[in-house]
Design a protein around this motif. Structure first.
Motif, PDB file in Angstrom:
ATOM      1  N   LEU A 157      -5.418   4.148   7.386  1.00 14.40           N
ATOM      2  CA  LEU A 157      -4.104   4.536   6.871  1.00 14.40           C
ATOM      3  C   LEU A 157      -3.488   5.646   7.722  1.00 14.40           C
ATOM      4  CD1 LEU A 157      -4.743   4.507   3.004  1.00 14.40           C
ATOM      5  CD2 LEU A 157      -3.646   2.748   4.399  1.00 14.40           C
ATOM      6  N   VAL A 215      -7.603   7.778  -2.238  1.00 15.20           N
ATOM      7  CA  VAL A 215      -8.138   6.882  -1.206  1.00 15.20           C
ATOM      8  C   VAL A 215      -9.652   7.045  -1.164  1.00 15.20           C
ATOM      9  CG1 VAL A 215      -8.110   6.250   1.227  1.00 15.20           C
ATOM     10  CG2 VAL A 215      -6.011   7.081   0.123  1.00 15.20           C
ATOM     11  N   ILE A 227      -9.235  -1.734   1.606  1.00 18.49           N
ATOM     12  CA  ILE A 227      -8.764  -0.414   1.191  1.00 18.49           C
ATOM     13  C   ILE A 227      -9.133  -0.250  -0.280  1.00 18.49           C
ATOM     14  CG2 ILE A 227      -6.718   0.991   0.681  1.00 18.49           C
ATOM     15  CD1 ILE A 227      -7.168   0.937   3.584  1.00 18.49           C
ATOM     16  N   ILE A 239       0.840  -1.207   0.000  1.00 19.36           N
ATOM     17  CA  ILE A 239       0.000   0.000   0.000  1.00 19.36           C
ATOM     18  C   ILE A 239       0.873   1.254   0.000  1.00 19.36           C
ATOM     19  CG2 ILE A 239      -1.730   1.332   1.275  1.00 19.36           C
ATOM     20  CD1 ILE A 239      -2.892  -1.193   0.086  1.00 19.36           C
ATOM     21  N   GLY A 267     -10.626   4.035   3.467  1.00 12.40           N
ATOM     22  CA  GLY A 267      -9.454   3.614   4.233  1.00 12.40           C
ATOM     23  C   GLY A 267      -8.715   4.755   4.907  1.00 12.40           C
ATOM     24  N   PHE A 302      -4.187  -5.909   4.112  1.00 14.53           N
ATOM     25  CA  PHE A 302      -5.484  -5.377   3.706  1.00 14.53           C
ATOM     26  C   PHE A 302      -6.033  -6.233   2.578  1.00 14.53           C
ATOM     27  CE2 PHE A 302      -3.164  -1.595   5.136  1.00 14.53           C
ATOM     28  CZ  PHE A 302      -4.087  -0.995   5.973  1.00 14.53           C
TER      29      PHE A 302
END
Length: 562
Positions: A82, A75, A56, A11, A78, A173
């Motif tokens: 995060l 995004v 996510i 990520i 999430g 995730f």
């Protein structure tokens, strides 16, 4: 769309930027969330097992190269996790005096990978870069991002025992990667069907404004929709539309799109409003700044005249606009709102506008009493926008032409039949009775009519009439059961009667018993019911007589137009 198992380092990829939409709502996790997260991290650090942090959703955003990392992801879902992971790892590395934080959370150009929203970016970047100052701490002392960081810092001794490398290797995730053209609202709502969906307003705001547009955003969107707590409460107030529960700003946005598109069939649907906006902006090639200016103009018109909270406030009996609000929100007839907003923009003459709104009230209320269908209202009022019906005489001609029950304007004979025969829901009856009472009261009357929501509906002859109302006269029991539910047997009260009084005989129900008050107290000041408190017996004949009297009053209020 691609989905799969993603690690922290997948990520937070050094060749990537993760953008929380700049005008997204703030970080909102609290102590309860952080405590649970911390306990989970302690368990993950000491046990050799994989731990999933949920889904996510990232959406590809096309970017030009230069001083920008090429893999840019927005995004969609999430933000909270995060942000928390970044702050947790920052506190952990500081507690252990451990290097490596920048290697994970900064990209190859020494930029923070997670680009935060407008309200949190300053304090978030100061924490992540280790640049906190006293002035920043004072400025953001109530900010949840700072509170999260301080929460983890307070766990310094526990943090010293955790293994960062173990955490990074065990945390995963479910990553969902969307292409730039995919519908993030549909994906988000599907995955979060049991949670809180993103609103159309949140999505549209981030579609219209970019990070470099903060000044434009502050002058337009923020000033109009987010100026202060009262303004936010107005736009976030819940509105019932048919079987759906929505917030006021979404009702406005649907209305605005219908007007701007000339009520094109393509944009009539409610379920994909944000997708409709994106399609409209793309199809029309609308200039962003002019679109925002017009949006703000309509929003101010809407806010000045359309308010679901008027059900909780005293209204001006002579205000056609406020009365129409009671009809719309008291009956959940929000399909007329786009047309109301259209008229607010198109008609400058106040008398002309009032005449239109009174005609709409008459049309909707007559049809309600006659139990006419509301199923075609969406198309009917959209057609008025499409055909530019913005004058009283034009509207009157349109609704008078239809003989079909689908759209008819019931005449006085049909209305009388409705008052005598129709069985309305309590909410429908309350709206009918409230607006009649509001109309027949004068400024000379001592009693002030309270807000709509302070009244309840009472069946004068109770549904449980068999207990104390034995005398049937010439009627049979089935006929009485039918009469009990009709509007002639209903009144509005300022408070509900005690159950022992509600089902009592007529005399007791009028006067009450002991310290339990009756109709004489709770219907005090209700002008349309006052004469009936004098009758010796309440029966089917009186119910019919009162239905006719209510109709007489209604025909004077809800006229067929001049």
């Amino acid at each position: 769309m691609e989905a799969g198992k993603r690690s922290i380092t997948d990520i937070f990829n050094q060749g990537r930027t993760l953008e929380i939409p700049f005008f997204q709502r703030s970080y909102v996790w609290t102590d309860e969330n952080w405590e649970r997260f911390f306990i989970d991290m302690e368990a993950v650090s000491t046990r050799d097992r994989v731990y999933f942090l949920g889904s996510i959703i990232l959406k590809t955003r096309p970017v030009s190269m230069g001083n920008v990392i090429g893999d840019w992801r927005v995004v969609v879902d999430g933000q909270q996790r995060l942000t928390t992971i970044t702050l947790f790892c920052k506190a952990l590395c500081e507690a252990q005096n451990k290097a490596g934080f920048e290697r994970i959370f900064f990209n190859m150009r020494n930029q923070i990978i997670l680009q935060h929203n407008h309200s949190d970016i300053e304090i978030f970047e100061a924490i992540v870069r280790g640049n906190l100052t006293k002035s920043l701490l004072d400025k953001h002392r109530h900010n949840s991002v700072l509170e999260c960081y301080n929460f983890f810092k307070s766990k310094k001794e526990e943090l010293k025992t955790l293994d960062l490398d173990a955490l990074l290797s065990r945390l995963y995730f479910v990553g969902i990667d969307l292409g730039s053209e995919e519908d993030e609202q549909q994906i988000f709502d599907t995955i979060n069907s049991l949670g809180v969906s993103l609103t159309t307003a949140e999505l549209l705001k981030n579609e219209l404004f970019r990070r470099e547009d903060e000044s434009l955003y502050n002058k337009t969107w923020k000033e109009t929709f987010e100026k202060d707590d009262d303004v936010k409460a107005y736009w976030d107030s819940e509105v019932t539309a048919g079987r759906q529960h929505r917030i006021n700003i979404d009702l406005f946005l649907q209305s605005y799109l219908l007007i701007q598109s000339d009520a094109h069939d393509k944009y009539l649907g409610l379920s994909s409003l944000f997708s409709n906006y994106k399609a409209f902006l793309k199809d029309r090639g609308t200039k962003r700044h002019s679109f925002i200016d017009t949006l703000v103009k309509y929003a101010r018109l809407y806010q000045d005249s359309i308010n679901p909270n008027l059900l909780n406030e005293e209204i001006d009996q002579n205000s056609a606009t406020e009365r129409l609000n009671v009809v719309v929100f008291g009956l959940n007839t929000t399909t007329v709102v786009p047309y109301i907003l259209y008229i607010l923009n198109e008609v400058d003459d106040k008398k002309e506008m009032d005449d239109i709104f009174r005609l709409l009230e008459s049309y909707l209320m007559r049809r309600l009493v006659c139990k006419d269908t509301t199923k075609n209202y969406n198309n009917l009022f959209a057609s008025f926008i499409r055909n530019k019906v913005n004058r009283y005489k034009t509207l009157k001609n349109k609704i008078e032409k239809s003989e079909d029950v689908t759209n008819r304007f019931p005449n006085d004979k049909v209305l009388l039949k409705g008052f005598i025969e129709s069985k309305l829901t309590n909410q429908q009856a309350r709206t009918v009775l409230y607006l009649i009472e509001k109309s027949i009261q004068s400024e000379k009357d001592a009693t002030v009519i309270r807000p709509f929501n302070e009244y309840s509906v009472e069946h004068v002859m109770p549904k449980m009439w068999r207990n104390h109302w034995k005398n049937l006269g010439t009627r049979d029991a089935d006929d009485r059961d039918d009469q009990v539910r009709k509007i002639g047997n209903l009144t509005i009260l300022t408070a509900s009667l005690n159950s022992s009084i509600r089902d009592a005989d007529w005399k007791t129900k009028k006067t009450g018993r002991g310290n339990k008050k009756g109709l004489e107290d709770y219907s005090a000041g209700i002008k349309m019911f006052k004469p009936y408190l004098k009758v010796d017996d309440w029966n089917e004949d009186v119910i019919d007589e009162r239905a006719k009297e209510l109709c007489k009053q209604a025909t004077a209020i809800w006229t067929l137009g001049g």
